[in-house]
Design an enzyme around this catalytic site. Sequence first.
Site, PDB file in Angstrom:
ATOM      1  CD1 TRP A 189     -20.539  -9.031  34.622  1.00 38.79           C
ATOM      2  CD2 TRP A 189     -21.592  -9.973  36.353  1.00 38.79           C
ATOM      3  NE1 TRP A 189     -20.928 -10.294  34.236  1.00 38.79           N
ATOM      4  CE2 TRP A 189     -21.581 -10.892  35.283  1.00 38.79           C
ATOM      5  CE3 TRP A 189     -22.204 -10.338  37.545  1.00 38.79           C
ATOM      6  CZ2 TRP A 189     -22.167 -12.162  35.377  1.00 38.79           C
ATOM      7  CZ3 TRP A 189     -22.779 -11.605  37.634  1.00 38.79           C
ATOM      8  CH2 TRP A 189     -22.764 -12.498  36.565  1.00 38.79           C
ATOM      9  NE  ARG A 224     -24.401 -10.802  20.966  1.00 36.14           N
ATOM     10  CZ  ARG A 224     -23.955 -11.976  21.415  1.00 36.14           C
ATOM     11  NH1 ARG A 224     -23.258 -12.033  22.531  1.00 36.14           N
ATOM     12  NH2 ARG A 224     -24.206 -13.079  20.756  1.00 36.14           N
ATOM     13  CG  ASP A 270     -23.197 -13.040  27.674  1.00 36.16           C
ATOM     14  OD1 ASP A 270     -22.814 -13.434  28.793  1.00 36.16           O
ATOM     15  OD2 ASP A 270     -22.521 -12.288  26.960  1.00 36.16           O
ATOM     16  CD  GLU A 296     -15.724 -17.458  30.522  1.00 34.39           C
ATOM     17  OE1 GLU A 296     -16.349 -16.412  30.293  1.00 34.39           O
ATOM     18  OE2 GLU A 296     -15.461 -18.303  29.646  1.00 34.39           O
ATOM     19  CD  GLU A 335     -22.483 -15.916  21.560  1.00 40.21           C
ATOM     20  OE1 GLU A 335     -23.573 -15.605  21.070  1.00 40.21           O
ATOM     21  OE2 GLU A 335     -21.655 -15.085  21.982  1.00 40.21           O
TER      22      GLU A 335
END
Length: 535
Positions: free
Chosen positions: A164, A283, A316, A500, A514
């Site tokens: 995305w 993950r 997330d 970001e 994270e």
Amino acid sequence: MKQSITRRLTLALFLISLTSGWAQTSLQKASPTSKTLPGPDEQYGKLFEAVQLKSVFPDSKTFADCTPKFPAATILANYETAQKRSDFNLNAFVLQHFTLPIKPASGYTSKVGQSAQQHIVDLWPVLTRPATAHAKADVLAGSLIPLPNPYVVPGGRFGEIYYWDSYFTMQGLKASGKTLLIRNMVDNFAYLIRTFGFIPNGNRTYFLGRSQPPFFSLMVNLLTEVQGRRILLNYLPQLQQEYDFWMDGKDRLTTQQPTHRRVVRLAENVYLNRYYDDKQTPRPESYREDVLLARRAKDPQLLYQHIRAGAESGWDFSSRWFRDRKNLKTIHTTDFIPVDLNSLLVNLEQTLADGYRLKGDQVQSKRYLKLAQQRREALLRYCWDAKRAFFFDYDFVAKKPASVYSLAAVYPLFVRIATTGQAVAVAQKLEQSFLKPGGLTTTLVRTGEQWDAPNGWAPLQWLAIQGLRNYNQLPLANKVKTNWVNENLRVYKASGKMVEKYDVISTAGAKGGEYPNQDGFGWTNGVLLKLLTER
């Protein structure tokens, strides 16, 4: 002689497939599945677990992205022998057997006094990765899935394409006149759909259990804006294949069995979708974090699945998915009908209808128009809360709307499925509660997670601005644009970087999540450049 050479080549490719998980000499002809491309956790087992849980690297993603210097079988045999020695050093062993990933923007320094716009233009080649259409037989590629065309990565720790993210990066590429690069990226996604049956989260083997918000139809529509509407026909098979992925299992749903993978039956002839992941393991790219969290869980496997589904959402993580609105350990992502996902699937159904119309298949065109209308009606029925005058995710297990206000509410405006009254009400709430000095905050809740307050993200600003424009809420759209652009420029002037995410409330630097805030940065660059150059 020729037959002997063929046999030897076939054997060599087979052995490489066992050791590296990738044995195709031409990606254009390849048809691997997730079973033939194991993730590094599956390849290296106890070694992978030891490296991650003993924090050989501060960032769990580092080892997941390492490239092996030897076949997996050799590395595992060496590990079995080496760890028995009294002087065994795990860190040294890893460095002897793996090559560390190179940071995408390594070596790039922003020029003093350079405008933000020129900085972004100069970053495109830095963030562009070359095509890897032919995997050499003597190269072990690690977890990276080669792609047949050049593509843009986000930057920082993210050295692969992301699903995305790429749509928002493409906004800037379009503003830069880089139509060929947009086409290359769309073709890469079409290749991934043909190869795996869907677009994974990114081109890594450890992403093959999940996708991300389905923006492929919007990417194709963006491409048609510069190359003509009939380009849509080139991608119609892949648009159909992606739709089939999201709707897999629809025909088998009943009142007693209302869910299968990503599709949910809410009532007779009422089907909506959820985020999901086919795996129930930690993950690989966040292995240690997931394992530590699961140690406090009653059902670790279910927790892993909810975490992975949260990763598929792109959010997330966020209080959107938390039962108590506060703690990641209460995550239950797969219980929700997300307003953003289903808005995007309306767009996919509408795009399929248009594609079949262009093809001359009126039966299929009418079918998908009807499906789009049915989904729109269901979304407005389940995700619009008239009392709170806002769109919310719907908890189909608890049979009630979620309690968390989030910017996912702008998606029905972005794809033009909200009523005028609903759009006005959403705009009022955005201005009253979400609008901050640096743009729109992602939610109204502070949890320490990166997709909550006080953070703002480029994709959500773009979706909100465009959604508000769609309903003639121009003064608010302009406020959001001004606040967001000014914050981006302020940070760039102070640091020489595009990052970001941003703290839009105190403008003191985004936090949470994270990993540290990353610079680069694909979708920030794309959205800012588009906003700076639009008329």
